[in-house]
Design a protein around this motif. Structure first.
Motif, PDB file in Angstrom:
ATOM      1  N   LYS A  35       0.974  -1.168   0.120  1.00 31.22           N
ATOM      2  CA  LYS A  35      -0.054  -0.055   0.128  1.00 31.22           C
ATOM      3  C   LYS A  35       0.828   1.226   0.074  1.00 31.22           C
ATOM      4  CE  LYS A  35      -3.963   2.210   2.425  1.00 31.22           C
ATOM      5  NZ  LYS A  35      -5.096   1.833   3.618  1.00 31.22           N
ATOM      6  N   PHE A  36       1.805   1.422   0.789  1.00 29.85           N
ATOM      7  CA  PHE A  36       3.001   2.439   1.069  1.00 29.85           C
ATOM      8  C   PHE A  36       3.410   2.726  -0.454  1.00 29.85           C
ATOM      9  CE2 PHE A  36       7.241   3.957   1.470  1.00 29.85           C
ATOM     10  CZ  PHE A  36       6.952   5.324   2.450  1.00 29.85           C
ATOM     11  N   ILE A  37       3.864   1.619  -1.237  1.00 34.96           N
ATOM     12  CA  ILE A  37       4.676   1.824  -2.441  1.00 34.96           C
ATOM     13  C   ILE A  37       3.612   2.263  -3.477  1.00 34.96           C
ATOM     14  CG2 ILE A  37       5.659   0.379  -4.441  1.00 34.96           C
ATOM     15  CD1 ILE A  37       6.859  -1.417  -2.315  1.00 34.96           C
ATOM     16  N   ALA A  38       2.291   1.688  -3.509  1.00 38.24           N
ATOM     17  CA  ALA A  38       1.469   2.239  -4.428  1.00 38.24           C
ATOM     18  C   ALA A  38       1.175   3.745  -4.262  1.00 38.24           C
ATOM     19  CB  ALA A  38       0.253   1.525  -4.253  1.00 38.24           C
ATOM     20  N   GLY A  39       1.219   4.122  -2.893  1.00 31.90           N
ATOM     21  CA  GLY A  39       0.767   5.650  -2.468  1.00 31.90           C
ATOM     22  C   GLY A  39       2.050   6.552  -2.919  1.00 31.90           C
ATOM     23  N   VAL A  40       3.321   6.030  -2.622  1.00 34.11           N
ATOM     24  CA  VAL A  40       4.319   6.859  -3.036  1.00 34.11           C
ATOM     25  C   VAL A  40       4.680   6.991  -4.545  1.00 34.11           C
ATOM     26  CG1 VAL A  40       6.880   6.647  -2.955  1.00 34.11           C
ATOM     27  CG2 VAL A  40       5.758   6.287  -0.832  1.00 34.11           C
TER      28      VAL A  40
END
Length: 200
Positions: free
Chosen positions: A30-35
């Motif tokens: 989720k963090f990677i997709a957001g960044v």
């Protein structure tokens, strides 16, 4: 693995340890997709991997716990625990029935999981968000369909579909790739029922 053990509430120590690891993997995705500002969520890789290794119950638990933890900072996440449970159950069943045993089958399974997530999430989206997903691409389609058909259900379904299907397809392929890359003796930990813990 037979049906009885697939639905067993007796978990090996390895399966219990897998649940928090799966939650961590979900968070990283989720963090990677957001960044990267991707039009995808990538927040169920851990849930899918847990279901492949530990079965549908472990996958469902990983998904539910994941949403409960997210829910402390984003209360609406509690509601979507239902979707995460459905994803964990569906992947676990497909995997243990042999439907995710190659890249081609994994692609088909990803499409099926995307449809499952869409069917479960659409009523939730309508109930809590007026039909929208919060995804820029999906919500643009929602606005277009709603303006041309005046059908909130159709607009919401297609909004969820155009995001969930590609997302879950990619998630299942990534998870399958991770599974294939795991050492054989590690995978065998999840086929060993000698040491179990019960949740009763």
């Amino acid at each position: 693995m037979n049906n009885q053990s697939m639905w067993s509430l007796k978990f090996s120590t390895a399966a219990l340890v897998l649940i928090p690891v799966a939650v961590g993997i979900n968070y990283i995705g989720k963090f990677i997709a957001g960044v990267l500002k991707l039009p995808l969520w990538l927040d169920s890789i851990g849930t899918v991997l847990a279901a492949m290794l530990g079965g549908p119950i472990v996958g469902a638990l990983a998904g539910a716990i994941n949403n409960i933890i997210y829910g402390f900072t984003d209360p609406i996440s509690f509601v979507y625990a239902i979707t995460s449970v459905a994803i964990g159950l569906a992947v676990g069943i497909l995997f243990y029935k042999g439907f995710i045993s190659g890249w081609g089958k994994a692609m088909v399974a990803g499409l099926i999981i995307g449809l499952v997530a869409t069917v479960v999430s659409t009523p939730l989206n309508i109930g809590f968000w007026g039909g929208q997903t919060g995804n820029v691409w999906g919500d643009a389609l929602f606005a277009f369909i709603l303006a041309n058909t005046d059908s909130t259900w159709l607009a919401s379904l297609l909004d969820e579909l155009v995001v969930d299907v590609p997302d879950k397809l990619l998630v299942v392929l990534i998870s399958y790739g991770i599974y294939k890359g795991l050492p054989r003796n590690f995978v065998q930990l999840y086929n060993n029922n000698d040491k179990v813990e019960t949740l009763d």
